[in-house]
Design a protein around this motif. Structure first.
Motif, PDB file in Angstrom:
ATOM      1  N   UNK A   1     -22.418  -8.034  28.230  1.00 32.35           N
ATOM      2  CA  UNK A   1     -21.846  -9.300  28.543  1.00 32.35           C
ATOM      3  C   UNK A   1     -22.595 -10.464  28.440  1.00 32.35           C
ATOM      4  N   UNK A   2     -24.031 -10.369  28.973  1.00 33.65           N
ATOM      5  CA  UNK A   2     -24.871 -11.534  28.964  1.00 33.65           C
ATOM      6  C   UNK A   2     -25.211 -11.752  27.535  1.00 33.65           C
ATOM      7  N   UNK A   3     -25.568 -10.717  26.666  1.00 29.85           N
ATOM      8  CA  UNK A   3     -26.056 -10.728  25.392  1.00 29.85           C
ATOM      9  C   UNK A   3     -25.094 -11.691  24.555  1.00 29.85           C
ATOM     10  N   UNK A   8     -22.656 -16.179  21.741  1.00 30.87           N
ATOM     11  CA  UNK A   8     -21.600 -17.137  21.634  1.00 30.87           C
ATOM     12  C   UNK A   8     -21.614 -18.375  22.174  1.00 30.87           C
ATOM     13  N   UNK A   9     -23.104 -18.629  22.983  1.00 27.80           N
ATOM     14  CA  UNK A   9     -22.837 -20.051  23.486  1.00 27.80           C
ATOM     15  C   UNK A   9     -22.227 -20.093  24.722  1.00 27.80           C
ATOM     16  N   UNK A  34     -11.878 -13.163  26.791  1.00 30.18           N
ATOM     17  CA  UNK A  34     -13.148 -12.680  26.797  1.00 30.18           C
ATOM     18  C   UNK A  34     -13.632 -11.241  27.034  1.00 30.18           C
ATOM     19  N   UNK A  35     -13.250 -11.037  28.295  1.00 23.35           N
ATOM     20  CA  UNK A  35     -13.757  -9.695  28.706  1.00 23.35           C
ATOM     21  C   UNK A  35     -12.713  -8.507  28.056  1.00 23.35           C
ATOM     22  N   UNK A  36     -11.698  -8.968  27.903  1.00 26.23           N
ATOM     23  CA  UNK A  36     -10.647  -8.015  27.088  1.00 26.23           C
ATOM     24  C   UNK A  36     -11.300  -7.553  25.700  1.00 26.23           C
ATOM     25  N   UNK A  70      -9.001 -14.200  19.518  1.00 21.94           N
ATOM     26  CA  UNK A  70      -8.403 -15.389  20.400  1.00 21.94           C
ATOM     27  C   UNK A  70      -9.660 -16.087  21.114  1.00 21.94           C
ATOM     28  N   UNK A  71     -10.646 -15.517  20.994  1.00 20.53           N
ATOM     29  CA  UNK A  71     -11.970 -16.298  21.723  1.00 20.53           C
ATOM     30  C   UNK A  71     -13.107 -16.728  20.658  1.00 20.53           C
ATOM     31  N   UNK A  72     -12.309 -16.749  19.523  1.00 18.04           N
ATOM     32  CA  UNK A  72     -13.490 -17.148  18.447  1.00 18.04           C
ATOM     33  C   UNK A  72     -14.491 -16.196  18.080  1.00 18.04           C
TER      34      UNK A  72
END
Length: 317
Positions: A1-3, A8-9, A34-36, A70-72
Motif C-alpha cells: 500500500x505505502x509503495x 501516486x502521490x 483505492x484499496x479495492x 476510478x482513482x486515476x
C-alpha cells in the motif's frame, strides 16, 4: 500500500483531511476505491515448494484496471522474477568464519521444535574451508525417530557455499604490481641493512639485482597451520673481500614474507622474516646470510616443503 501511495502521490492523511460531511463522504468513497483497486492485484508464482537458494521464480501478475481507473491508477506489467536466497533448515543458523584456506563453519539450531537439537546435525567438512567450497549439513536422525513425534523430515540435507571469507594468497598471480613493488623495496632495504650491520669492513657487496621469487602455498589447511603461504623475494649481489681472502662470489638473498592476506583490494603480510639461509664464502671462515649456491636455496626453500606446500618459482629463478 505505502509503495503505491508514494507512486501516486497519495498519503493516509489525504483521506483524513476532512472539513465537512461532504468531504467525509468523498474521502471514504475514494479510500474504498483505492484499496479495492489494490486488492484486485493477484500474484501467481510458477513454483511454490521444494525451493533452494539460487532458484529463480517467475511470478505472474494480474489486476483490474477498470476499478483502478476510478482513482486515476493504471497498473502495468505481467510478470516479475525473484531469486530465492537466505533459505536455511528451520531454525538452523549457519555462518562461516576464519580466513581461507582455513575457514570453518559454525551452526546452531535455534528453532522451537523440542525434538530437534544442534546435536542432530552433522557436517561433511568443518574446517580447512575456502571461498567457493560447498559444505553439506545433514539432519542425522532416522525416520523412525521423527515419526515417534509425529513428524517426517522432508529435507534431511542441505548444501551451503562458502563465501565472504578473507583469503590467504594461493598464487603469485594473486598479487598486484603495487604490492609486489612494495615487497621488492622492503627486501632491498632488509638486505642493505643486513650488509651494513653484519659484513666486516673488508667485505662489500655490489651490483644487487632482483632475480626472481618462490611462492609456497599450503595444501591442507585443516587443523593448526603456522604458515599458509611464504613468498621469497630473491636478490643477488657480488660479494668481495678487499684483502682477497675469497674471490668475488655471487650471493643469493631470499627475503621471506609470511601469510600474505587478500582483503578485497588490499594485500598485507603478517611479518617479514629477514634473509633465509646461511653459507660460507669460499673455503674460508667468512659467512653470510643467504646462499652462494642457488640449487641449495631451491632444495631448502622448495623441495624440502613439497609434502605440505604447492610451490612455484618465476621471474628468472
Amino acid at each position: 500500500y505505502e509503495a503505491i501511495m508514494k507512486a501516486t502521490g497519495k498519503s493516509y492523511s489525504d483521506y483524513m483531511d476532512i472539513d465537512s460531511l461532504w468531504d467525509l463522504g468523498g474521502a471514504v468513497s475514494e479510500g474504498i476505491s483505492f484499496y479495492t483497486a489494490i486488492e484486485t492485484i493477484e500474484l501467481t508464482p510458477d513454483v511454490t515448494e521444494n525451493l533452494s537458494n539460487g532458484d529463480v521464480i517467475t511470478v505472474g501478475i494480474t489486476y483490474n484496471n477498470e476499478i483502478a481507473k476510478e482513482v486515476d491508477i493504471e497498473f502495468v506489467g505481467e510478470t516479475a522474477t525473484v531469486t530465492v536466497e537466505g533459505l536455511t533448515p528451520d531454525g538452523l543458523t549457519v555462518n562461516f568464519s576464519g580466513i581461507a584456506p582455513s575457514g570453518w563453519i559454525e551452526y546452531e539450531y535455534t528453532g522451537s521444535d523440542d525434538y530437534v537439537d544442534s546435536y542432530y546435525f552433522t557436517v561433511d567438512q568443518y574446517d580447512g574451508l575456502r571461498n567457493g567450497d560447498v559444505v553439506t549439513i545433514t539432519y542425522d536422525v532416522s525416520d523412525e525417530s521423527t515419526l515417534y513425534y509425529g513428524y517426517v523430515a522432508t529435507t534431511k540435507s542441505k548444501t551451503y557455499e562458502v563465501a565472504g571469507l578473507q583469503e590467504y594468497a594461493d598464487a603469485y598471480a594473486d598479487l598486484n604490481e603495487t604490492f609486489i613493488g612494495t615487497l621488492k623495496s622492503e627486501s632491498e632495504d632488509t638486505i642493505y641493512a643486513y650488509i651494513a650491520n653484519s659484513y666486516g669492513s673488508n667485505i662489500s657487496m655490489t651490483n644487487l639485482e632482483y632475480c626472481g621469487y618462490i611462492m609456497n602455498s599450503i595444501k591442507d589447511a585443516s587443523g593448526w597451520v603456522d604458515s599458509y603461504n611464504d613468498l621469497y623475494m630473491i636478490y643477488r649481489g657480488d660479494v668481495s673481500h678487499s684483502k682477497g681472502e675469497f674471490s668475488t662470489t655471487k650471493v643469493y638473498y631470499p627475503v621471506r614474507f609470511k601469510n600474505i592476506l587478500i582483503d578485497g583490494e588490499n594485500l598485507t603480510y603478517e611479518y617479514k622474516d629477514g634473509i633465509m639461509g646461511y653459507s660460507s664464502i669460499g673455503n674460508t671462515w667468512n659467512y653470510t646470510d643467504g646462499y652462494v649456491n642457488p640449487l641449495v636455496a631451491y632444495g631448502e626453500l622448495v623441495e624440502s616443503k613439497l609434502e605440505s606446500y604447492t610451490s612455484e618459482s618465476g621471474d628468472g629463478f
